[in-house]
Design a protein around this motif. Structure first.
Motif, PDB file in Angstrom:
ATOM      1  N   TRP A  87      -3.312   8.148 -11.401  1.00  0.00           N
ATOM      2  CA  TRP A  87      -2.683   9.185 -10.537  1.00  0.00           C
ATOM      3  C   TRP A  87      -1.485  10.043 -11.145  1.00  0.00           C
ATOM      4  O   TRP A  87      -0.676   9.208 -11.944  1.00  0.00           O
ATOM      5  CB  TRP A  87      -2.205   8.408  -9.170  1.00  0.00           C
ATOM      6  CG  TRP A  87      -0.968   7.826  -9.594  1.00  0.00           C
ATOM      7  CD1 TRP A  87      -0.782   6.351  -9.461  1.00  0.00           C
ATOM      8  CD2 TRP A  87       0.436   8.171  -9.628  1.00  0.00           C
ATOM      9  NE1 TRP A  87       0.378   6.108  -9.579  1.00  0.00           N
ATOM     10  CE2 TRP A  87       1.413   7.060  -9.570  1.00  0.00           C
ATOM     11  CE3 TRP A  87       1.177   9.268  -9.162  1.00  0.00           C
ATOM     12  CZ2 TRP A  87       2.704   6.956  -9.711  1.00  0.00           C
ATOM     13  CZ3 TRP A  87       2.520   9.566  -9.353  1.00  0.00           C
ATOM     14  CH2 TRP A  87       3.358   8.486  -9.294  1.00  0.00           C
ATOM     15  N   ALA A 113       0.885  -1.372  -0.246  1.00  0.00           N
ATOM     16  CA  ALA A 113       0.163   0.064  -0.174  1.00  0.00           C
ATOM     17  C   ALA A 113       0.699   1.417   0.063  1.00  0.00           C
ATOM     18  O   ALA A 113       1.865   1.318   0.709  1.00  0.00           O
ATOM     19  CB  ALA A 113      -1.067   0.009   1.340  1.00  0.00           C
ATOM     20  N   VAL A 114       0.359   2.162  -0.829  1.00  0.00           N
ATOM     21  CA  VAL A 114       1.080   3.574  -0.749  1.00  0.00           C
ATOM     22  C   VAL A 114       0.091   4.741  -0.564  1.00  0.00           C
ATOM     23  O   VAL A 114      -0.933   4.681  -0.683  1.00  0.00           O
ATOM     24  CB  VAL A 114       1.933   4.179  -2.130  1.00  0.00           C
ATOM     25  CG1 VAL A 114       2.519   2.661  -2.571  1.00  0.00           C
ATOM     26  CG2 VAL A 114       0.624   3.710  -3.410  1.00  0.00           C
ATOM     27  N   PRO A 173       3.764   9.158  -4.249  1.00  0.00           N
ATOM     28  CA  PRO A 173       3.180   7.995  -3.636  1.00  0.00           C
ATOM     29  C   PRO A 173       4.484   7.516  -2.823  1.00  0.00           C
ATOM     30  O   PRO A 173       5.554   7.152  -3.506  1.00  0.00           O
ATOM     31  CB  PRO A 173       2.532   7.123  -4.676  1.00  0.00           C
ATOM     32  CG  PRO A 173       2.446   8.105  -5.872  1.00  0.00           C
ATOM     33  CD  PRO A 173       3.593   9.173  -5.662  1.00  0.00           C
ATOM     34  N   TRP A 188      -6.899  -1.876   1.407  1.00  0.00           N
ATOM     35  CA  TRP A 188      -6.748  -0.480   0.581  1.00  0.00           C
ATOM     36  C   TRP A 188      -4.939  -0.515   0.100  1.00  0.00           C
ATOM     37  O   TRP A 188      -4.163  -1.012   0.845  1.00  0.00           O
ATOM     38  CB  TRP A 188      -6.750   0.691   1.379  1.00  0.00           C
ATOM     39  CG  TRP A 188      -5.969   0.930   2.645  1.00  0.00           C
ATOM     40  CD1 TRP A 188      -6.283   0.632   3.816  1.00  0.00           C
ATOM     41  CD2 TRP A 188      -4.518   1.881   2.405  1.00  0.00           C
ATOM     42  NE1 TRP A 188      -4.950   1.159   4.492  1.00  0.00           N
ATOM     43  CE2 TRP A 188      -4.161   1.938   3.866  1.00  0.00           C
ATOM     44  CE3 TRP A 188      -4.118   2.511   1.334  1.00  0.00           C
ATOM     45  CZ2 TRP A 188      -2.928   2.592   3.931  1.00  0.00           C
ATOM     46  CZ3 TRP A 188      -2.830   3.047   1.825  1.00  0.00           C
ATOM     47  CH2 TRP A 188      -2.332   3.081   3.053  1.00  0.00           C
ATOM     48  N   SER A 189      -4.863  -0.139  -1.179  1.00  0.00           N
ATOM     49  CA  SER A 189      -3.598  -0.199  -1.739  1.00  0.00           C
ATOM     50  C   SER A 189      -3.181   1.288  -2.227  1.00  0.00           C
ATOM     51  O   SER A 189      -1.978   1.391  -2.466  1.00  0.00           O
ATOM     52  CB  SER A 189      -3.465  -1.047  -2.855  1.00  0.00           C
ATOM     53  OG  SER A 189      -4.649  -0.826  -3.961  1.00  0.00           O
ATOM     54  N   TYR A 190      -3.984   2.235  -2.112  1.00  0.00           N
ATOM     55  CA  TYR A 190      -3.454   3.495  -2.588  1.00  0.00           C
ATOM     56  C   TYR A 190      -4.625   4.440  -1.862  1.00  0.00           C
ATOM     57  O   TYR A 190      -5.751   4.328  -1.817  1.00  0.00           O
ATOM     58  CB  TYR A 190      -3.804   3.781  -4.175  1.00  0.00           C
ATOM     59  CG  TYR A 190      -3.466   5.360  -4.479  1.00  0.00           C
ATOM     60  CD1 TYR A 190      -2.187   5.774  -4.578  1.00  0.00           C
ATOM     61  CD2 TYR A 190      -4.633   6.034  -4.688  1.00  0.00           C
ATOM     62  CE1 TYR A 190      -1.923   7.022  -5.301  1.00  0.00           C
ATOM     63  CE2 TYR A 190      -4.487   7.510  -4.962  1.00  0.00           C
ATOM     64  CZ  TYR A 190      -3.271   7.785  -5.476  1.00  0.00           C
ATOM     65  OH  TYR A 190      -2.934   9.045  -5.968  1.00  0.00           O
ATOM     66  N   ASP A 191      -3.996   5.623  -1.347  1.00  0.00           N
ATOM     67  CA  ASP A 191      -4.843   6.546  -0.723  1.00  0.00           C
ATOM     68  C   ASP A 191      -4.415   7.862  -0.855  1.00  0.00           C
ATOM     69  O   ASP A 191      -3.065   8.309  -0.932  1.00  0.00           O
ATOM     70  CB  ASP A 191      -4.847   6.287   0.850  1.00  0.00           C
ATOM     71  CG  ASP A 191      -5.908   7.353   1.732  1.00  0.00           C
ATOM     72  OD1 ASP A 191      -7.083   6.962   1.593  1.00  0.00           O
ATOM     73  OD2 ASP A 191      -5.491   8.245   2.127  1.00  0.00           O
ATOM     74  N   THR A 217      -9.642   6.408  -2.120  1.00  0.00           N
ATOM     75  CA  THR A 217      -9.009   5.250  -1.752  1.00  0.00           C
ATOM     76  C   THR A 217      -9.308   3.891  -2.800  1.00  0.00           C
ATOM     77  O   THR A 217     -10.443   3.701  -2.988  1.00  0.00           O
ATOM     78  CB  THR A 217      -9.436   4.561  -0.298  1.00  0.00           C
ATOM     79  OG1 THR A 217      -9.260   5.792   0.812  1.00  0.00           O
ATOM     80  CG2 THR A 217      -8.687   3.383   0.138  1.00  0.00           C
ATOM     81  N   HIS A 272      -0.021   8.666  -1.457  1.00  0.00           N
ATOM     82  CA  HIS A 272       0.110   9.850  -2.084  1.00  0.00           C
ATOM     83  C   HIS A 272       0.250  11.123  -1.349  1.00  0.00           C
ATOM     84  O   HIS A 272      -0.506  11.681  -0.723  1.00  0.00           O
ATOM     85  CB  HIS A 272      -0.791  10.127  -3.133  1.00  0.00           C
ATOM     86  CG  HIS A 272      -0.091  10.908  -4.315  1.00  0.00           C
ATOM     87  ND1 HIS A 272      -0.700  10.813  -5.654  1.00  0.00           N
ATOM     88  CD2 HIS A 272       0.626  11.814  -4.360  1.00  0.00           C
ATOM     89  CE1 HIS A 272      -0.096  11.593  -6.540  1.00  0.00           C
ATOM     90  NE2 HIS A 272       0.907  12.080  -5.645  1.00  0.00           N
TER      91      HIS A 272
END
Length: 254
Positions: A221, A77-78, A85, A149-152, A136, A80
């Motif tokens: 993104w 997970a990253v 990120p 979740w993998s990206y926020d 998310t 931003h």
């Protein structure tokens, strides 16, 4: 939104701030969503993402913001941030949980046809009262079928809306928020989904994207030279690609 999704979203939003209770005692958000969707034939259920968001927020209140963040995160997970990120685990595992947590609520959930990839977006409020918008990305874990979740990415409103002033003698009725649930169309047998439209990145911007396994959902993104963070979500519907989310987030404060 399909009928089962509407039912699930309505039940879950009603339980956002407290566990649902029944004749046999309290039930968790996961119990509620499982019961609501038990007989639903659809692979992709936006209500499951709403349930996961509810569980996430309750965990943040009970165990701490950063602890819950890592408990619900995928291994890669990253977040931003102001420089782009960055991996979440090295950053947040060394931080102490704040005393008061952020509150948030999803307003839109978009899912791939197969239900393996989803994006939620909505509003949040910081303990100090500042508000903003978040997005998310959620991915289904093949090991246990839970969403992680993998990206926020999130950003405060600029300018902030004026503070809400309520007469102390007024009677205030808070309506249940409506959550929009969107599911991409499944390709017909023997057909393939066309590739999503190409996004031309801004000059000097770093960028990336992910397309769902079944090719029906794409999120994208950018991190632009001025620190602006940009996100976009497209899904396949009615024989064409449609942009659901397209938003810029200002660089976060120091």
């Amino acid at each position: 939104m399909k009928p089962a999704q509407t039912l699930a979203a309505t039940i879950l939003v009603g339980c956002m701030l407290a566990a649902c209770a029944g004749p046999s005692g309290p039930r968790t958000p996961r119990d509620v969503i499982d019961r609501a969707l038990g007989s639903a034939p659809y692979a992709a259920q936006p209500g499951e993402i709403v349930a996961r968001e509810v569980e996430y927020q309750l965990a943040a209140r009970e165990r701490g913001q950063y602890t819950a963040m890592l408990d619900f995160a995928a291994g890669d997970a990253v977040v931003h941030g102001r420089n782009g990120p960055v991996p979440a685990r090295p950053v947040f595992s060394g931080l102490q949980d704040p005393v008061t947590t952020i509150e948030w609520s999803p307003r839109t959930v978009i899912m791939s046809c197969d239900g393996n990839l989803a994006v939620s977006s909505g509003r949040y409020r910081e303990p100090e009262g500042l508000v903003g918008t978040f997005m998310t990305v959620w991915e289904r874990d093949d090991r246990n079928d839970d969403y992680e979740w993998s990206y926020d990415v999130a950003g405060r409103d600029d300018p902030q809306p004026p503070p809400e002033v309520i007469d102390e003698d007024a009677i205030v009725v808070t309506a249940i928020d409506t959550i929009r649930g969107l599911v991409a169309d499944c390709p017909r047998a023997g057909t393939t989904v066309p590739a999503p439209p190409v996004v031309d990145p801004a000059t000097g911007a770093s960028h990336g994207q992910e397309v769902s396994r079944d090719g029906t959902l794409r999120w994208y993104w950018e991190h632009r030279a001025d620190g602006t963070r940009y996100a976009r979500v497209d899904y396949y519907t009615s024989g064409a690609w449609e942009t659901v989310i397209e938003r810029s987030f200002a660089s976060p404060p120091e």
